[in-house]
Design a protein around this motif. Structure first.
Motif, PDB file in Angstrom:
ATOM      1  N   ALA A  92       0.865  -1.177   0.000  1.00 21.17           N
ATOM      2  CA  ALA A  92       0.000   0.000   0.000  1.00 21.17           C
ATOM      3  C   ALA A  92       0.900   1.226   0.000  1.00 21.17           C
ATOM      4  CB  ALA A  92      -0.911  -0.007   1.234  1.00 21.17           C
ATOM      5  N   SER A  93       1.051   1.815  -1.170  1.00 20.27           N
ATOM      6  CA  SER A  93       1.958   2.938  -1.346  1.00 20.27           C
ATOM      7  C   SER A  93       1.150   4.103  -1.913  1.00 20.27           C
ATOM      8  CB  SER A  93       3.097   2.527  -2.282  1.00 20.27           C
ATOM      9  OG  SER A  93       3.998   3.580  -2.451  1.00 20.27           O
ATOM     10  N   ARG A  94       0.576   4.917  -1.020  1.00 21.65           N
ATOM     11  CA  ARG A  94      -0.319   6.001  -1.415  1.00 21.65           C
ATOM     12  C   ARG A  94       0.446   7.080  -2.157  1.00 21.65           C
ATOM     13  NH1 ARG A  94      -3.003  10.879   0.867  1.00 21.65           N
ATOM     14  NH2 ARG A  94      -5.147  10.754   0.148  1.00 21.65           N
ATOM     15  N   PRO A  95      -0.027   7.557  -3.259  1.00 22.76           N
ATOM     16  CA  PRO A  95      -1.275   7.266  -3.956  1.00 22.76           C
ATOM     17  C   PRO A  95      -1.095   6.382  -5.191  1.00 22.76           C
ATOM     18  CG  PRO A  95      -0.440   9.328  -4.795  1.00 22.76           C
ATOM     19  CD  PRO A  95       0.584   8.796  -3.797  1.00 22.76           C
ATOM     20  N   ASN A  96       0.020   5.644  -5.253  1.00 15.38           N
ATOM     21  CA  ASN A  96       0.361   5.041  -6.540  1.00 15.38           C
ATOM     22  C   ASN A  96       0.202   3.536  -6.681  1.00 15.38           C
ATOM     23  OD1 ASN A  96       2.671   7.512  -6.259  1.00 15.38           O
ATOM     24  ND2 ASN A  96       1.313   7.496  -8.027  1.00 15.38           N
ATOM     25  N   LYS A  97       0.192   2.778  -5.590  1.00 14.93           N
ATOM     26  CA  LYS A  97       0.161   1.331  -5.806  1.00 14.93           C
ATOM     27  C   LYS A  97      -0.507   0.598  -4.644  1.00 14.93           C
ATOM     28  CE  LYS A  97       2.982  -2.626  -7.102  1.00 14.93           C
ATOM     29  NZ  LYS A  97       4.321  -3.148  -7.300  1.00 14.93           N
ATOM     30  N   ILE A  98      -1.356  -0.351  -5.032  1.00 12.89           N
ATOM     31  CA  ILE A  98      -1.938  -1.303  -4.085  1.00 12.89           C
ATOM     32  C   ILE A  98      -1.726  -2.693  -4.683  1.00 12.89           C
ATOM     33  CG2 ILE A  98      -3.986  -2.074  -2.828  1.00 12.89           C
ATOM     34  CD1 ILE A  98      -5.250   0.687  -3.491  1.00 12.89           C
ATOM     35  N   THR A  99      -1.263  -3.609  -3.856  1.00 11.24           N
ATOM     36  CA  THR A  99      -1.135  -4.998  -4.263  1.00 11.24           C
ATOM     37  C   THR A  99      -1.982  -5.847  -3.329  1.00 11.24           C
ATOM     38  OG1 THR A  99       1.116  -4.669  -5.092  1.00 11.24           O
ATOM     39  CG2 THR A  99       0.456  -6.937  -4.592  1.00 11.24           C
ATOM     40  N   TRP A 100      -2.855  -6.652  -3.935  1.00 10.52           N
ATOM     41  CA  TRP A 100      -3.673  -7.596  -3.172  1.00 10.52           C
ATOM     42  C   TRP A 100      -3.195  -9.000  -3.488  1.00 10.52           C
ATOM     43  CZ3 TRP A 100      -6.123  -3.571  -5.821  1.00 10.52           C
ATOM     44  CH2 TRP A 100      -6.827  -2.649  -5.036  1.00 10.52           C
ATOM     45  N   ARG A 101      -3.029  -9.820  -2.469  1.00 10.85           N
ATOM     46  CA  ARG A 101      -2.683 -11.236  -2.642  1.00 10.85           C
ATOM     47  C   ARG A 101      -3.902 -12.054  -2.241  1.00 10.85           C
ATOM     48  NH1 ARG A 101       2.141 -14.697  -1.167  1.00 10.85           N
ATOM     49  NH2 ARG A 101       1.574 -16.604  -2.283  1.00 10.85           N
ATOM     50  N   MET A 102      -4.429 -12.813  -3.174  1.00 20.45           N
ATOM     51  CA  MET A 102      -5.651 -13.574  -2.934  1.00 20.45           C
ATOM     52  C   MET A 102      -5.394 -14.725  -1.976  1.00 20.45           C
ATOM     53  SD  MET A 102      -7.296 -13.637  -6.709  1.00 20.45           S
ATOM     54  CE  MET A 102      -7.253 -12.171  -7.705  1.00 20.45           C
ATOM     55  N   LYS A 103      -6.472 -15.075  -1.236  1.00 17.51           N
ATOM     56  CA  LYS A 103      -6.357 -16.208  -0.332  1.00 17.51           C
ATOM     57  C   LYS A 103      -7.672 -16.969  -0.272  1.00 17.51           C
ATOM     58  CE  LYS A 103      -7.323 -14.264   4.214  1.00 17.51           C
ATOM     59  NZ  LYS A 103      -6.774 -14.064   5.543  1.00 17.51           N
ATOM     60  N   LYS A 104      -7.577 -18.217   0.093  1.00 17.29           N
ATOM     61  CA  LYS A 104      -8.734 -19.104   0.207  1.00 17.29           C
ATOM     62  C   LYS A 104      -8.541 -19.940   1.463  1.00 17.29           C
ATOM     63  CE  LYS A 104     -12.327 -21.081  -1.934  1.00 17.29           C
ATOM     64  NZ  LYS A 104     -13.498 -20.406  -2.386  1.00 17.29           N
ATOM     65  N   ALA A 105      -9.572 -19.958   2.306  1.00 19.56           N
ATOM     66  CA  ALA A 105      -9.537 -20.743   3.553  1.00 19.56           C
ATOM     67  C   ALA A 105      -8.292 -20.420   4.383  1.00 19.56           C
ATOM     68  CB  ALA A 105      -9.630 -22.233   3.245  1.00 19.56           C
ATOM     69  N   GLY A 106      -7.905 -19.141   4.389  1.00 18.85           N
ATOM     70  CA  GLY A 106      -6.768 -18.702   5.185  1.00 18.85           C
ATOM     71  C   GLY A 106      -5.407 -18.944   4.567  1.00 18.85           C
ATOM     72  N   VAL A 107      -5.372 -19.541   3.378  1.00 20.88           N
ATOM     73  CA  VAL A 107      -4.098 -19.850   2.717  1.00 20.88           C
ATOM     74  C   VAL A 107      -3.883 -18.872   1.567  1.00 20.88           C
ATOM     75  CG1 VAL A 107      -2.836 -21.598   1.408  1.00 20.88           C
ATOM     76  CG2 VAL A 107      -4.321 -22.294   3.296  1.00 20.88           C
ATOM     77  N   LEU A 108      -2.703 -18.229   1.560  1.00 22.90           N
ATOM     78  CA  LEU A 108      -2.371 -17.334   0.451  1.00 22.90           C
ATOM     79  C   LEU A 108      -2.206 -18.134  -0.824  1.00 22.90           C
ATOM     80  CD1 LEU A 108       0.133 -14.889   2.186  1.00 22.90           C
ATOM     81  CD2 LEU A 108      -2.204 -14.397   1.450  1.00 22.90           C
ATOM     82  N   LEU A 109      -2.790 -17.629  -1.893  1.00 24.04           N
ATOM     83  CA  LEU A 109      -2.762 -18.297  -3.188  1.00 24.04           C
ATOM     84  C   LEU A 109      -1.713 -17.663  -4.101  1.00 24.04           C
ATOM     85  CD1 LEU A 109      -6.617 -18.466  -3.767  1.00 24.04           C
ATOM     86  CD2 LEU A 109      -5.131 -20.282  -2.906  1.00 24.04           C
ATOM     87  N   PRO A 110      -1.316 -18.353  -5.149  1.00 28.35           N
ATOM     88  CA  PRO A 110      -0.373 -17.766  -6.105  1.00 28.35           C
ATOM     89  C   PRO A 110      -1.115 -16.864  -7.092  1.00 28.35           C
ATOM     90  CG  PRO A 110      -0.900 -19.991  -6.772  1.00 28.35           C
ATOM     91  CD  PRO A 110      -1.615 -19.752  -5.460  1.00 28.35           C
ATOM     92  N   ALA A 111      -1.807 -15.876  -6.554  1.00 26.59           N
ATOM     93  CA  ALA A 111      -2.575 -14.940  -7.376  1.00 26.59           C
ATOM     94  C   ALA A 111      -2.488 -13.553  -6.753  1.00 26.59           C
ATOM     95  CB  ALA A 111      -4.031 -15.391  -7.478  1.00 26.59           C
ATOM     96  N   THR A 112      -2.033 -12.595  -7.551  1.00 24.84           N
ATOM     97  CA  THR A 112      -1.806 -11.235  -7.080  1.00 24.84           C
ATOM     98  C   THR A 112      -2.399 -10.245  -8.071  1.00 24.84           C
ATOM     99  OG1 THR A 112       0.280 -11.963  -6.089  1.00 24.84           O
ATOM    100  CG2 THR A 112      -0.013  -9.605  -6.360  1.00 24.84           C
ATOM    101  N   VAL A 113      -2.995  -9.184  -7.530  1.00 25.93           N
ATOM    102  CA  VAL A 113      -3.475  -8.075  -8.352  1.00 25.93           C
ATOM    103  C   VAL A 113      -2.724  -6.824  -7.931  1.00 25.93           C
ATOM    104  CG1 VAL A 113      -5.438  -6.606  -8.948  1.00 25.93           C
ATOM    105  CG2 VAL A 113      -5.780  -9.067  -8.627  1.00 25.93           C
ATOM    106  N   ASP A 114      -2.076  -6.174  -8.903  1.00 17.88           N
ATOM    107  CA  ASP A 114      -1.431  -4.880  -8.676  1.00 17.88           C
ATOM    108  C   ASP A 114      -2.267  -3.815  -9.345  1.00 17.88           C
ATOM    109  OD1 ASP A 114       0.845  -5.816  -7.342  1.00 17.88           O
ATOM    110  OD2 ASP A 114       1.987  -6.030  -9.193  1.00 17.88           O
ATOM    111  N   LEU A 115      -2.534  -2.760  -8.624  1.00 14.94           N
ATOM    112  CA  LEU A 115      -3.176  -1.581  -9.189  1.00 14.94           C
ATOM    113  C   LEU A 115      -2.169  -0.446  -9.065  1.00 14.94           C
ATOM    114  CD1 LEU A 115      -5.710  -0.260 -10.373  1.00 14.94           C
ATOM    115  CD2 LEU A 115      -6.431   0.226  -8.024  1.00 14.94           C
ATOM    116  N   VAL A 116      -1.685   0.025 -10.218  1.00 16.75           N
ATOM    117  CA  VAL A 116      -0.696   1.100 -10.245  1.00 16.75           C
ATOM    118  C   VAL A 116      -1.362   2.324 -10.858  1.00 16.75           C
ATOM    119  CG1 VAL A 116       1.566   1.822 -11.080  1.00 16.75           C
ATOM    120  CG2 VAL A 116       1.171  -0.581 -10.464  1.00 16.75           C
TER     121      VAL A 116
END
Length: 166
Positions: free
Chosen positions: A77-101
């Motif tokens: 979370a780097s205001r105002p330029n970048k947010i990265t979300w790491r997806m998770k399922k049942a409490g386990v982080l998944l190999p799936a990431t979304v970057d919004l730049v």
């Protein structure tokens, strides 16, 4: 690793407004952004004061045939330029990431939406299985969705500002 990038410039918008909207989501504001398509987006558990570590829940339609529902953790979370979300399922982080730049540019904000799914190294032998889910039609629908939703957000934020002034 599968990477899907959508980039566009949204006129009459700025990085700070987009960032603030996305880092502190509420279901009401999210569904106002695109009624019928955007269903829920809210913080389930708070992280630090900058939202790093927040757990969010998102539920939306991607075109008429696909519904995307997931939990994710704010990994950057780097205001105002970048947010990265790491997806998770049942409490386990998944190999799936979304970057919004988000970067301010002449006349608006340049948006870069990057989805990365899959593994690096030896784990990439599993990527063909991921492609069974993340098909070309899904990629096309996601691209179309992004090209519609970001200009809609600029309009939503503008209308909220105008209503606040009244």
């Amino acid at each position: 690793m599968i990477t899907h990038i959508v980039e566009l410039t949204v006129p009459n918008a700025d990085a700070r407004s987009f960032y603030d909207f996305m880092i502190n989501p509420t279901d009401e504001r999210y569904s106002q952004w695109w009624p019928g398509e955007h269903l829920q987006f809210h913080i389930v558990r708070r992280g630090d004061e900058n939202h790093l570590g927040d757990t969010v829940f998102m539920d939306e339609f991607i075109g008429p045939e696909r519904r995307l529902t997931f939990h994710a953790v704010v990994a950057e979370a780097s205001r105002p330029n970048k947010i990265t979300w790491r997806m998770k399922k049942a409490g386990v982080l998944l190999p799936a990431t979304v970057d919004l730049v988000l970067n301010d540019c002449e006349g608006g904000v340049h948006v870069r939406h990057e989805l990365r799914i899959g593994f690096g190294g030896i784990g990439k032998i599993l990527d063909p299985f991921i492609r069974l889910y993340f098909t070309k039609s899904f990629r096309d629908a996601l691209e179309e969705h992004c090209k519609i939703e970001w200009p809609k957000l600029a309009n939503t934020l503008f209308l909220n500002i105008m209503e606040a002034k009244i």
